[in-house]
Scaffold this active site. Structure first.
Site, PDB file in Angstrom:
ATOM      1  CG  ASN A 148      -0.211  -0.168   2.495  1.00 13.35           C
ATOM      2  OD1 ASN A 148       0.588   0.674   2.851  1.00 13.35           O
ATOM      3  ND2 ASN A 148      -0.448  -1.273   3.199  1.00 13.35           N
ATOM      4  CG  ASP A 195      -7.073  -4.973   5.687  1.00 12.06           C
ATOM      5  OD1 ASP A 195      -6.637  -5.096   6.848  1.00 12.06           O
ATOM      6  OD2 ASP A 195      -7.569  -3.916   5.248  1.00 12.06           O
ATOM      7  CE  LYS A 209       8.361 -12.095 -13.977  1.00  9.89           C
ATOM      8  NZ  LYS A 209       9.073 -11.433 -15.037  1.00  9.89           N
ATOM      9  N   PRO A 222      -3.569 -11.856   9.480  1.00  6.43           N
ATOM     10  CG  PRO A 222      -1.660 -12.290  10.747  1.00  6.43           C
ATOM     11  CD  PRO A 222      -2.196 -12.365   9.346  1.00  6.43           C
ATOM     12  CG  ASP A 223      -6.823  -6.779  13.309  1.00  4.85           C
ATOM     13  OD1 ASP A 223      -6.073  -6.250  14.162  1.00  4.85           O
ATOM     14  OD2 ASP A 223      -7.668  -6.131  12.668  1.00  4.85           O
ATOM     15  CG  PHE A 228      -2.644   5.401  13.493  1.00  2.11           C
ATOM     16  CD1 PHE A 228      -1.894   5.011  14.584  1.00  2.11           C
ATOM     17  CD2 PHE A 228      -2.495   6.689  13.010  1.00  2.11           C
ATOM     18  CE1 PHE A 228      -0.998   5.887  15.177  1.00  2.11           C
ATOM     19  CE2 PHE A 228      -1.603   7.575  13.589  1.00  2.11           C
ATOM     20  CZ  PHE A 228      -0.856   7.173  14.672  1.00  2.11           C
ATOM     21  CE  LYS A 244      -8.913  -3.501  13.949  1.00  2.30           C
ATOM     22  NZ  LYS A 244      -7.798  -3.399  13.017  1.00  2.30           N
TER      23      LYS A 244
HETATM   24  O1  C5P Z   1      -9.188  -2.447  10.644  1.00  3.54           O
HETATM   25  P1  C5P Z   1      -8.249  -1.406  10.122  1.00  3.54           P
HETATM   26  O2  C5P Z   1      -7.210  -1.934   9.189  1.00  3.54           O
HETATM   27  O3  C5P Z   1      -8.931  -0.204   9.537  1.00  3.54           O
HETATM   28  O4  C5P Z   1      -7.516  -0.869  11.446  1.00  3.54           O
HETATM   29  C1  C5P Z   1      -6.408  -0.045  11.404  1.00  3.54           C
HETATM   30  C2  C5P Z   1      -5.594  -0.261  12.642  1.00  3.54           C
HETATM   31  O5  C5P Z   1      -5.411  -1.646  12.887  1.00  3.54           O
HETATM   32  C3  C5P Z   1      -4.201   0.313  12.521  1.00  3.54           C
HETATM   33  O6  C5P Z   1      -3.769   0.715  13.811  1.00  3.54           O
HETATM   34  C4  C5P Z   1      -3.395  -0.872  11.996  1.00  3.54           C
HETATM   35  O7  C5P Z   1      -2.020  -0.757  12.366  1.00  3.54           O
HETATM   36  C5  C5P Z   1      -4.065  -2.037  12.686  1.00  3.54           C
HETATM   37  N1  C5P Z   1      -4.110  -3.281  11.903  1.00  3.54           N
HETATM   38  C6  C5P Z   1      -3.464  -4.406  12.370  1.00  3.54           C
HETATM   39  N2  C5P Z   1      -3.501  -5.581  11.683  1.00  3.54           N
HETATM   40  C7  C5P Z   1      -4.208  -5.670  10.529  1.00  3.54           C
HETATM   41  C8  C5P Z   1      -4.901  -4.524  10.035  1.00  3.54           C
HETATM   42  C9  C5P Z   1      -4.812  -3.354  10.743  1.00  3.54           C
HETATM   43  O8  C5P Z   1      -2.817  -4.319  13.438  1.00  3.54           O
HETATM   44  N3  C5P Z   1      -4.231  -6.820   9.868  1.00  3.54           N
END
Ligand code: C5P
Length: 402
Positions: A209, A277, A287, A303-304, A322, A340
């Site tokens: 990104n 994401d 390749k 993973p979040d 953020f 979260k």
């Molecule tokens: O859910 P979203 O991506 O909008 O949330 C943004 C926040 O979550 C940011 O603080 C980002 O660093 C964190 N984040 C994360 N892991 C992910 C996606 C986002 O820690 N996979």
């Protein structure tokens, strides 16, 4: 604590002498800076006698009470743990809000990196004038604190808002804001994620990104400068900041693993990374060749990181996240805070590509109390310092961090 008390020309200036005495008696070092008009209301001799410290004046030629002419404005700016302007006049508020530096006090206010606190006192009409309120909002957006005036009978004979707050209350506010730097973050361990992640498809192609990591790196510097031991988990190519232990990572999975290894030893976490994401379902070791016609890329969720660490937190650990949203940003941020289980979300408005890679930015904090005053627009380094000050204030106010 080392306190600089700025005293511009207002009738409430005589109360600053009480404030200086109170703080000195509590064991703090107080150095006063008078403006030229301030010196018409109260004498340097009064202040230096009460504080036992030199009193500084508006101009170098006012040598008799500028005790040490060799001390430059920068040295005073560095000396302060906090600067307080009491009584804050409409004139000085206006100057500081616009970055003017026309005498010693306004110059030190511009040069200092210490927290700044304003205790305004003025006629009701002046206090409620939109120009004064707009200037105060601008100072708040720099991370400055304001102790609002009380209602009452003013020196001009009018009744209303504009009376200097009680000296005791101002002293408490000064100590709380000044102590933030000295107490809450000193020795605290802060884990920060920053930068983009890269999700590789094959040895040459990647999904990523537009984040550069600049904001997270500035936050790492600002937490470091506030006394914290910072560990940075960094994606992207920007150089790591000095004095900050940095782990470089590439993918979201690597970022999570690096954070998990460090989280239990941390007091707080700032998730400033722009984590992808999704990632490609498979990584092709060679390749991938182009095919004929449309091609499909299968993506799976990463993973979040914040949610995972939040679920594994021990009591007292705090988490700031953020949010980069292009629409309805405050509502989305409030939902994120809840989902979260975060202590605060700093919202970027990224409509039209704003924020990523820009030199200046504005962040709106959202906490369980709702959206707060926006911080900025400021350059990313100043914004980071203002965010750290804001967060310190929250920690001090809540008193929940061990
Ligand atoms: O859910 P979203 O991506 O909008 O949330 C943004 C926040 O979550 C940011 O603080 C980002 O660093 C964190 N984040 C994360 N892991 C992910 C996606 C986002 O820690 N996979």
């Amino acid at each position: 604590m080392q306190i600089i008390l700025g005293i511009p020309g207002g009738i409430a200036a005589y109360k600053s002498a009480d404030l200086a005495r109170l703080l000195t008696n509590q064991g703090h070092r107080v150095r006063c800076i008078l403006t030229e008009a301030g010196a018409r209301f109260i004498t340097p001799l009064t202040l230096s006698s009460l504080t036992g410290e030199p009193c500084y004046g508006a101009n170098p030629d006012q040598g008799e009470w500028r005790a040490n002419p060799s001390i430059e404005h920068i040295e005073l700016a560095r000396w302060a743990d906090i600067m307080a302007v009491v009584p804050a006049t409409a004139d000085l508020i206006g100057k500081a809000a616009n970055g003017l530096a026309s005498d010693l006090l306004s110059t030190v206010l511009l040069a200092t990196r210490a927290p700044v606190l304003w205790a305004p006192a003025m006629n009701t009409g002046m206090w409620s004038h939109p120009a004064v309120q707009a200037n105060l909002s601008r100072l708040r957006s720099f991370g400055h604190a304001v102790v609002d005036p009380d209602d009452g009978l003013l020196a001009c004979g009018e009744e209303g808002s504009g009376k200097l707050a009680q000296v005791d209350a101002i002293a408490e506010a000064i100590l709380m804001h000044g102590a933030a730097k000295l107490r809450s973050l000193n020795g605290k361990r802060v884990l920060i994620t920053a930068g983009p992640t890269r999700e590789d498809l094959d040895p040459v192609r990647t999904l990523t990104n537009r984040s550069t990591g600049a904001m997270g790196i500035e936050l790492a510097r600002a937490f470091r400068d506030a006394g914290a031991q910072v560990q940075l988990v960094l994606g992207g190519d920007l150089p790591a900041p000095w004095g900050v232990e940095t782990a470089r990572v590439r993918s979201a999975q690597e970022m999570l693993a690096a954070c998990q290894a460090r989280w239990s030893g941390a007091d707080g976490l700032v998730g400033a990374a722009a984590v992808a994401d999704q990632r490609p379902e498979t990584f092709a070791p060679e390749k991938v060749k182009k095919g004929e016609g449309p091609e499909n890329l299968v993506l799976v969720r990463t993973p979040d990181i914040l949610a995972t660490l939040s679920a594994a937190r021990r009591p007292g650990q705090w988490i700031l996240g953020f949010a980069a949203e292009s629409e309805n940003h405050l509502a989305h941020a409030a939902a994120k805070l809840q989902k979260k289980q975060l202590d605060g979300v700093l919202v970027n408005d990224v409509q039209g590509g704003r924020a990523f890679g820009d030199q200046t930015n504005t962040l709106t904090p959202v906490t369980a109390q709702g959206p707060q005053a926006p911080i900025g627009p400021l350059s990313k380094d100043a914004l980071a310092r203002a965010v750290v000050q804001w967060w310190n204030f929250q920690i001090e106010g809540r008193g929940t961090v061990q």
